[in-house]
Design a protein around this motif. Sequence first.
Motif, PDB file in Angstrom:
ATOM      1  N   ALA A 187      37.306  46.498  37.611  1.00  0.00           N
ATOM      2  CA  ALA A 187      37.663  45.270  38.306  1.00  0.00           C
ATOM      3  C   ALA A 187      37.202  44.023  37.553  1.00  0.00           C
ATOM      4  N   ARG A 188      36.433  44.221  36.487  1.00  0.00           N
ATOM      5  CA  ARG A 188      36.012  43.086  35.671  1.00  0.00           C
ATOM      6  C   ARG A 188      36.462  43.272  34.232  1.00  0.00           C
ATOM      7  N   TRP A 224      40.672  39.189  37.468  1.00  0.00           N
ATOM      8  CA  TRP A 224      39.247  38.883  37.626  1.00  0.00           C
ATOM      9  C   TRP A 224      38.997  37.531  36.974  1.00  0.00           C
TER      10      TRP A 224
END
Lengths: 429, 386
Positions: A187-188, A224
């Motif tokens: 997610a990053r 992100w």
Amino acid sequence: MADTDTDQVKDTGTATPPAPSRRSLLAAGGAGLALGAAAAGGAVALTRSGADDDMQPAAETGGAVPFHGAHQAGIATPVQDRLHFAAFDVKTDDREAFVQLLKDWTEAAALMCEGRTVGDGAYGGLPEAPPDDTGEALGLKPSRLTLTIGFGPSFFDKHGKAFGVADKRPEALVELPKFPGDNLDKARSGGDLCVQACADDPQVAVHAIRNLARIGFGKVAIRWSQLGFGKTSSTTPDAQTPRNLFGFKDGTRNIAGTEKDRLAEHVWVGDSTWMNGGSYLVARRIRMNVETWDRTSLQEQEDVFGRDKREGAPVGKAKEHDQPFLKAMKPDAHVRLAHPDANHGATILRRGYSFTDGTDGLGRLDAGLFFLAYQKDVRKGFIPVQRSLAADALNEYIQHVGSAVFAVPPGVRDKNDWWGRGLFERTEA
Amino acid sequence: MRAVRLTAATAVATVAALTAVTGCTEKSDSKDKGSDAVKVTATDDSCKVSATSFPAGHVKLAVENKGSKVTEVYVLFPDDRIVTERENIAPGTKANITAEIKAGDYEIACKPGMTGKGIRQKVKATGGKAAAKRDPRLDKAVAEYRTYTQAQADETLPKVKKFTDAIRKGDVEAAKKAYADSRIGWERTEPVAESFGDIDPKVDVREDGLEDGQDPKTDWTGWHRLEKSLWKDGKIGSREKELATLLDKDLKDWQNRVGKALITPTSMANGAKELLDEVATGKVTGEEEAYSHTDLVDFKANVEGAEKAYDLLKPVATENDAALTKELDRQFAALNKLLDEYREDKKSYDFTSYDKVGEADRKELSDAVNALAEPLSKLAAAVVVK
């Protein structure tokens, strides 16, 4: 037109990088530090030092960095104090819609970098409709805003075919290998596109990303993003080298925007493809275990870096800019492993920022370095250096938790040009 | 329902947007034109107005609170619907309220202590700018939308009764089955329903939306209170049976009043956008149906309601901004297609339980909502521009 980025800062002239000092030209140390952070607001540090009368605190000049040029601003142009970096996923397979987005983005970016509002502005329009510009940067100076776009490997994997650009994927745009100790959060990590917004005012940087995201809804979506403060390295030969959140000076021998030869050798792509004049960006979110670091003895801290904490001098030397003697350092010292001499000359231009996103559930500062490095070829820049850092003593105190790589196209040349035009335009056009 | 309940007063204020009486407030020092403003002097026991008659159009109230209590000032239609309002005017401070007011009779109310019906003063907006002649297609759109909202309410009442009957019988399973369906009509027309600021807090408030000082045991009513009983507690007691009957009654009130709501082309357009905002803030996060996880049913209903308003406005909007309606068509289709992935039968409202929808899929839904809501926010402009 400015053919070198050293010309890219207009305004009062006070923000123009001074010619490299004799000292910085002679210096050759510590270029490979993969970690770096800021003196708390370079501006403040400069004011306090009182050493360089020709340097005015950058944030006070508030000037505009020209958007148009041979290279995108935000790479070799002087580093600003703040960052908002955003990675996007492309949500459309409609080539025309995507190209239009790039054009719309370019137009908005050029306006915002001049300190102007997007579209019809933030007020005065139809009362029944939301304004085009979100308005929170009204009245603020351009604050040296730069906006820099990049295309990730997944852009070509997922959309290359639909957009008819699959055959234009650069060879140098490789996925990064897994490095020892990586603990990457999906997610990053990654992203089809990125936009790096740097400015001396965080509100200006956040405004820019927010408006681009808004223009992009339906075509792209933010995957992100990361806010950064305190530049961790400088592209101007400052008297002061910034410090990272571990309290150590970093970027002692970063590539300066004035060093045309080193930029040509290590940063700018020089070929006949659409990437000519561009560069490759590696972004890594590096979490620092600041609590354990702060409990570490000074001796060990200095051993880990291979430099002393006060002066930044390499082991056995007196001054920060003294030539480091690598063999005097511990074999696992960070500077020793990261130095170009230990990596067949591999050199990268760093532009990272410190970050803290508050605290985690255990009360630990969620802080570290948002590392940004530009290079001509990731395979000859970041990858060998990071491999070499597998044995780094610093690894006990840090963890790489986010990662992305992007092909950063050349600059937008003029008002008719747009971000990524070389990638999308037919060769005969 | 919004993620965090607004105070009753601000929820009521959605009328302003909904009726396209574009009310807005500004700080007293921002644009003080002074002379043309209607002065409202509020004290703890009076509400003086400098003019009881003023030209319709852009009206500004310059409020000064000379009392000792915090006050709020309302401009009200004769039937108590709110034109515009400003809360939290502290003692000794000034505030300006502006609104676009059509010719007609109104009341200005000051509410010292921000409670009660307030101290009222009849005022009249005169002549002034006559409303521009509207495109007859827009009048038709408004009429059809009004019919639609009434039909939604009419169809909802029996579905609610099925739900409340099950509760009154103590049949937990039957009540659970009837729950989501009973909400569809409400969710489709929520901005209109919310324009009656007093109904929404009674029927659709969530526990976290209760105001300070309200006791969940006695003050929490409506669908979500029953939802919690059914799914979390798994039982129906006498209080729940009372609440079921109260829900019938409150929704009956909605059914009776919905036809009187003030609806304009821009309120339809912005109402459509607000439906997507409801999705973005409450449904995508799974907050709306925290116990039943039937968020996707509400989600679909919100989208349907927005699409209805859009379809009715589309002929005019297309003339004014063809690129916009093309984009809206595309994004409505994309979102509906995405939603279809969460139900097996395209005709049923049997959607995947939202607690089974993973983070990546929620992000996908959220992206699709943003992709639609952003151009939808431009629909109102496309309806008013010639």
